[in-house]
Design an enzyme around this catalytic site. Structure first.
Site, mmCIF file in Angstrom:
data_model
loop_
_atom_site.group_PDB
_atom_site.id
_atom_site.type_symbol
_atom_site.label_atom_id
_atom_site.label_comp_id
_atom_site.label_asym_id
_atom_site.label_seq_id
_atom_site.Cartn_x
_atom_site.Cartn_y
_atom_site.Cartn_z
ATOM 1 N N SER A 63 -3.910 5.767 14.473
ATOM 2 C CA SER A 63 -4.285 6.876 13.879
ATOM 3 C C SER A 63 -4.585 8.042 14.810
ATOM 4 O O SER A 63 -5.016 7.573 15.911
ATOM 5 C CB SER A 63 -5.429 6.540 13.191
ATOM 6 O OG SER A 63 -6.256 7.844 12.572
ATOM 7 N N PHE B 75 0.370 -2.675 9.076
ATOM 8 C CA PHE B 75 -0.486 -1.637 8.142
ATOM 9 C C PHE B 75 -1.724 -2.372 7.924
ATOM 10 O O PHE B 75 -2.790 -1.461 7.692
ATOM 11 C CB PHE B 75 0.281 -1.231 6.865
ATOM 12 C CG PHE B 75 1.660 -0.818 7.303
ATOM 13 C CD1 PHE B 75 1.758 0.605 7.543
ATOM 14 C CD2 PHE B 75 2.774 -1.218 6.912
ATOM 15 C CE1 PHE B 75 2.749 1.272 7.736
ATOM 16 C CE2 PHE B 75 3.876 -0.663 6.870
ATOM 17 C CZ PHE B 75 4.067 0.806 7.248
ATOM 18 N N ASN C 294 -1.648 13.273 8.954
ATOM 19 C CA ASN C 294 -2.385 12.941 7.370
ATOM 20 C C ASN C 294 -1.061 13.032 6.405
ATOM 21 O O ASN C 294 -0.568 13.868 6.074
ATOM 22 C CB ASN C 294 -3.202 14.213 7.386
ATOM 23 C CG ASN C 294 -4.366 14.433 8.038
ATOM 24 O OD1 ASN C 294 -4.426 14.604 9.305
ATOM 25 N ND2 ASN C 294 -5.527 14.278 7.408
ATOM 26 N N LYS D 56 -8.948 1.115 15.635
ATOM 27 C CA LYS D 56 -7.686 1.546 15.911
ATOM 28 C C LYS D 56 -7.587 1.820 17.269
ATOM 29 O O LYS D 56 -6.526 1.382 18.111
ATOM 30 C CB LYS D 56 -7.213 2.957 15.224
ATOM 31 C CG LYS D 56 -7.077 2.746 13.710
ATOM 32 C CD LYS D 56 -6.240 1.689 13.346
ATOM 33 C CE LYS D 56 -5.801 1.660 11.817
ATOM 34 N NZ LYS D 56 -4.839 0.921 11.456
ATOM 35 N N TYR E 118 -13.875 2.865 11.864
ATOM 36 C CA TYR E 118 -12.492 2.923 11.416
ATOM 37 C C TYR E 118 -11.790 3.368 12.636
ATOM 38 O O TYR E 118 -10.756 2.751 12.987
ATOM 39 C CB TYR E 118 -12.196 3.830 10.552
ATOM 40 C CG TYR E 118 -10.759 4.169 10.243
ATOM 41 C CD1 TYR E 118 -10.003 2.949 9.804
ATOM 42 C CD2 TYR E 118 -10.211 5.349 10.533
ATOM 43 C CE1 TYR E 118 -8.489 3.309 9.840
ATOM 44 C CE2 TYR E 118 -8.723 5.668 10.376
ATOM 45 C CZ TYR E 118 -7.824 4.554 9.932
ATOM 46 O OH TYR E 118 -6.779 4.886 9.861
ATOM 47 N N ASP F 204 -0.235 -8.990 1.486
ATOM 48 C CA ASP F 204 -0.951 -7.923 1.214
ATOM 49 C C ASP F 204 -2.105 -8.629 0.221
ATOM 50 O O ASP F 204 -1.876 -9.378 -0.476
ATOM 51 C CB ASP F 204 -0.329 -7.002 0.503
ATOM 52 C CG ASP F 204 -1.188 -5.644 0.372
ATOM 53 O OD1 ASP F 204 -2.265 -5.794 -0.007
ATOM 54 O OD2 ASP F 204 -0.890 -4.563 0.893
ATOM 55 N N GLY G 234 0.838 -1.186 0.033
ATOM 56 C CA GLY G 234 0.161 0.127 -0.121
ATOM 57 C C GLY G 234 0.556 1.327 -0.101
ATOM 58 O O GLY G 234 2.128 1.033 -0.033
ATOM 59 N N TYR G 235 0.130 2.433 0.280
ATOM 60 C CA TYR G 235 1.068 3.820 0.190
ATOM 61 C C TYR G 235 1.795 3.890 1.260
ATOM 62 O O TYR G 235 2.987 4.044 0.906
ATOM 63 C CB TYR G 235 -0.405 4.711 0.138
ATOM 64 C CG TYR G 235 0.065 6.103 0.252
ATOM 65 C CD1 TYR G 235 1.159 6.664 -0.422
ATOM 66 C CD2 TYR G 235 -0.358 7.058 1.240
ATOM 67 C CE1 TYR G 235 1.695 7.795 -0.421
ATOM 68 C CE2 TYR G 235 0.075 8.542 1.312
ATOM 69 C CZ TYR G 235 1.047 8.983 0.464
ATOM 70 O OH TYR G 235 1.527 10.152 0.493
#
Length: 346
Positions: free
Chosen positions: A131, A87, A186, A160, A156, A35, A14-15
């Site tokens: 987060s 992640f 962010n 977390k 979400y 993943d 992912g990112y």
């Protein structure tokens, strides 16, 4: 090269995962990735290998769902791991409101299976992707001692928070287990090469990938959700952090676990600087030369006016702090987006 350890990275295509895998390889770690590619692309890993110029044997990829316990165990059976960076998880705030059971099942169950197998196979250190949403309605600047779990506005964010508490309980029950919780603010930007970056599936849920897609012509305009907050220009203020700085925070966390390998520690990964929606649009206009049309819409339910970090604890205890400012974030993001207007899909 500083290590020959093998790190298990869930969600590593992912990112944030791909940028972290790149830095792990650059620092001598071998990497095994789990993943399911639901919001990522194996192409990112191919490009990581090209960027690092390393032997392909140093990176192992398994197309495995985090909720498939047998498939995860098969990976543990083949390779001993020193540490896990976790992640993998669903992360769209809006979708979590519409499909809460999907989020609770995926994010909680997948982590239960992962940690159970870590204990079973003797991998007792984990860096967890948390987060800033866990802070709920707490006032900024947010420190690690700020109230968490109160006023969290979406499933979400609650997953977390619940997982943070669960991992704390694991360390209390198992004194050989070490956990670092990293609370992201962010993430934006991309690797300076412009070859890996953020490629959300469907309509972007976060501000900057949406702005980037407007700049490159994939979207007609940006809707600004509210311009009547108690902020300098009325639009929401957030703490944006370059994804490469965020990745570096994970390497700092690994080093911390090597020296303080038990118990549970939590760190904010942010810059400590808040930028408004319009600040970010202005910076992306400058970076891209594009107009980026905007219209103002109503506030989104649950959005806060201002959310930014106090990152001093990470500086003092991890030796980490963000290096890149807003101009670099937007320049790198635009290089990625302009070189890859449709993301990893050619």
């Amino acid at each position: 090269m500083t290590s020959t350890k093998n790190i298990l990275v869930t969600g590593g295509a992912g990112y944030i995962g791909s940028h972290t895998v790149l830095q792990l390889l650059e620092n001598g770690y071998d990497v095994t990735i789990i993943d399911n590619l639901c919001n990522s692309s194996e192409t990112s890993l191919e490009r990581v290998i090209d960027l690092v110029g390393c032997d392909k044997s140093r990176i192992s990829f398994h197309n495995v769902d985090i909720c498939d316990r047998d498939a995860i165990e098969a990976v543990f059976k083949t390779t001993p791991f020193d540490t896990c960076i976790h992640f993998a998880g669903l992360k769209a705030v809006g979708e979590s409101n519409a499909m809460p059971l999907k989020y609770y099942h995926n994010n909680l169950t997948g982590t239960f299976f992962l940690v159970e197998l870590m204990q079973q196979y003797g991998c007792k250190k984990i860096v967890f992707s948390s987060s800033a949403t866990v802070y709920g309605t707490a006032a900024s600047p947010l420190t690690e001692a700020s109230q968490a779990g109160v006023g969290v506005t979406n499933p979400y964010g609650r997953t977390k928070y619940f997982l943070e508490e669960i991992l704390r309980d694991v360390t209390k029950s198992d004194p050989t287990f070490g956990v670092i919780l990293l609370r992201y603010f962010n993430p934006v930007g991309a690797h300076e090469s412009g070859t890996i970056g953020e490629d959300p599936q469907g309509i972007p849920n976060n501000l900057m990938p949406y702005v980037q897609q407007v700049a490159v012509g994939r979207r007609e305009r940006l809707t600004v959700h509210g311009d009547d907050y108690d902020t300098p220009d009325g639009t929401g203020v957030r703490d944006y952090i370059h994804v490469c700085d965020l990745a570096a925070g994970h390497l700092a966390a690994l080093r911390k676990l090597d020296t303080t390998s038990t118990g549970c520690n939590v760190y904010n990964l942010g810059t400590g600087i808040g930028y408004s929606v319009l600040d970010m649009v202005k910076a992306m206009r400058k970076a891209s030369g594009a107009e980026i049309p905007c219209v103002v819409g109503p506030r989104r339910e649950g959005d806060l006016g201002s959310v930014y970090a106090n990152p001093i604890k990470a500086r003092d205890e991890l030796g980490w702090e963000a290096q890149h400012g807003i101009e670099r974030m937007c320049a790198d993001a635009w290089r990625w987006q302009s070189n890859n207007p449709t993301g990893y899909k050619m």
